[in-house]
Design an enzyme around this catalytic site. Structure first.
Site, PDB file in Angstrom:
ATOM      1  CG  ASP A  13      19.851  92.734 -42.818  1.00 29.47           C
ATOM      2  OD1 ASP A  13      18.690  92.388 -43.063  1.00 29.47           O
ATOM      3  OD2 ASP A  13      20.143  93.751 -42.168  1.00 29.47           O
ATOM      4  CE  LYS A  16      17.816  85.310 -41.232  1.00 33.20           C
ATOM      5  NZ  LYS A  16      18.535  86.580 -41.210  1.00 33.20           N
ATOM      6  N   GLY A  40      13.039  90.799 -42.852  1.00 36.34           N
ATOM      7  CA  GLY A  40      12.804  91.040 -44.275  1.00 36.34           C
ATOM      8  C   GLY A  40      13.538  89.984 -45.056  1.00 36.34           C
ATOM      9  CG  HIS A  41      13.190  86.264 -44.733  1.00 39.60           C
ATOM     10  ND1 HIS A  41      12.780  85.080 -44.186  1.00 39.60           N
ATOM     11  CD2 HIS A  41      13.935  86.861 -43.800  1.00 39.60           C
ATOM     12  CE1 HIS A  41      13.269  84.980 -42.960  1.00 39.60           C
ATOM     13  NE2 HIS A  41      13.961  86.053 -42.713  1.00 39.60           N
ATOM     14  CD  GLN A 223      14.454  89.427 -36.362  1.00 40.94           C
ATOM     15  OE1 GLN A 223      14.079  88.530 -35.624  1.00 40.94           O
ATOM     16  NE2 GLN A 223      13.652  89.984 -37.238  1.00 40.94           N
TER      17      GLN A 223
END
Ligand code: IMP
Length: 430
Positions: A13, A16, A40-41, A223
């Site tokens: 988080d 990225k 989650g991007h 991550q």
């Protein structure tokens, strides 16, 4: 370039997705090499927001090829959903390839993830419940189903016939009441395999040839270093290796290609999930960081993130275990509005100064932060930052430049990119 690895330097988080999108502009190929749909991007293009879990971040760029490497665990229904939704929004997704060696998340992995979390009590990591732990357990235990099996109905059926009864016994032993039906799972997953088959190739061979032709490759970490199964806050991290070296293993390329290693770090610290967090804040400053941070809520689980000051003990370790050559610092704008900002330079435990991030969670939970204080930049509000970004690094307020210079001096690597907002325009590169 030719090959850049971008990895999270904190607890995931770090923003990225946005940095990778910025770098993808100059890449011919974007490669995911670890993790799975737990990632989650978020990528913003104009006013449009895209939240990807499995699709690599370069997928919105037509000329960029996107690979899902062997080190990623693929949840077929989730990947197909992302492909379908992205197509509905006008992107054809012809630029995607998936490794034939990538492992597949099966329905029993998700069931076992939930059961294991419940049974673990205080050892539970607060997982995303995407079946990540159990699918990596199967990979190492050699019970796994890989993409090459998923697209081969005969092998898939034979493997499921052997594996499903074992998983059923495990579910029952864990106190679960779910019933698995090998044939029903076969029918559903063979259909997913049929749809995904056109994307499945030997991505390592493909990459090797691209590297030798001088293509610019961007390895996209998921991550973060402190969630890494080897170097992270065990057992409160994830089940894959999240450090830069994992790009070699998880994409099937020699380590000699990985020379430019960019760590992404937030100007503060945040995490979802359980575990000790030495710089954690509560109260008004925590609220400020969470709300100004565009809503610090997990992209995958929507849980509110825990927040705290930037922790340079953590980041120094990230520099070391990844071999970081530069840093991208995100969300500097979020610290705007505060009179004072802080950076943790060491820990104190039992009257001793602790400079290295401890392995033991018991030791870590006894560590308190030692802070260096900085004058904040309270006069800058959200509207100011795009204008500042347009003018470049020298237009940054002096207070922020001092803060950034201190981080550089502590980590002994340059801050190459500074991000001061969600949009592409709010990025200052060097
Ligand atoms: P798992 O990866 O679902 O097994 O979750 C293990 C831990 O890693 C939990 O604390 C999750 O919240 C955290 N985690 C997993 N993926 C991400 C991510 O992409 N960003 C932030 N935290 C993550």
């Amino acid at each position: 370039m030719p090959a850049t690895v971008a990895v999270g330097s904190q607890f995931g988080d770090e923003g990225k997705g946005k940095i990778i999108d910025f770098l993808a502009d100059r890449a011919d190929v974007v490669v995911r090499f670890q993790g799975g749909a737990n990632a989650g991007h978020t990528v913003q293009v104009g006013e449009d927001l895209y939240a990807f879990h499995l699709l690599p971040s370069g997928v919105l760029r037509k000329r960029t090829m996107n690979l899902i490497g062997n080190g990623v665990v693929v949840e077929p229904a989730q990947l197909l959903k992302e492909i379908d939704e992205t197509r509905e929004r006008g992107h054809p997704v012809k630029n995607l390839r998936i490794s034939d060696r990538a492992h597949v998340v099966m329905p029993y992995h998700k069931i076992l993830d939930a059961l294991e979390e419940k049974l673990k009590g205080n050892l539970g990591a607060g997982t995303t419940l995407r079946g990540i732990g159990p699918v990596f357990e199967d990979k190492v235990g050699r019970f796994g189903i890989r993409m090459c099996d998923l697209i081969d109905p005969e092998t898939l059926r034979a493997k499921l016939r052997a594996i499903v009864p074992i998983k059923q016994r495990l579910i029952e032993a864990y106190g679960g009441d779910e019933r698995l039906d090998a044939e029903a799972i076969f029918t559903e997953y063979a259909a997913h395999g049929e749809r995904l088959a056109p994307f499945v190739i030997d991505t390592s061979a493909w990459l090797d040839s691209a590297l030798r032709r001088g293509k610019r490759i961007l390895f996209e970490g998921a991550q973060g270093t402190h969630l890494c199964i080897d170097h992270g806050v065990y057992p409160f991290g994830t089940s894959s290796d999240c450090v830069a070296g994992a790009a070699s293993v998880g994409a099937g390329v020699g380590p000699q290609f990985l020379t430019d290693i960019l760590g992404v770090a937030k100007a503060f610290t945040s995490r979802v999930g359980a575990g000790p967090f030495p710089t954690e804040l509560e109260g008004p400053i925590a609220e400020h960081l969470r709300e100004r941070g565009g809503g610090e809520y997990g992209t995958t689980t929507r849980r509110p993130r825990r927040v705290g000051w930037i922790d340079l003990v953590m980041l120094r370790m990230s520099v070391r275990v990844n071999g970081l050559t530069a840093l991208a610092l995100t969300k500097l704008d979020v610290l705007g509005g505060l009179d004072r900002v802080r950076a943790c330079v060491a820990y104190r435990s039992d009257g001793e100064t602790v400079k290295e991030f401890p392995a033991s969670m018991r030791v870590l939970s006894q560590c308190g932060p030692v802070y260096r204080d900085f004058k904040g930049w309270p006069e800058f509000s959200e509207g100011d930052w795009i204008g500042i970004a347009k003018k470049g690094r020298r237009a940054l307020p002096e207070t922020t430049r001092k803060f950034v210079a201190f981080i550089e001096s502590q980590l002994k690597i340059p801050v190459r990119i500074v991000s001061v907002g969600r949009s592409r325009a709010a990025t200052i590169g060097r």
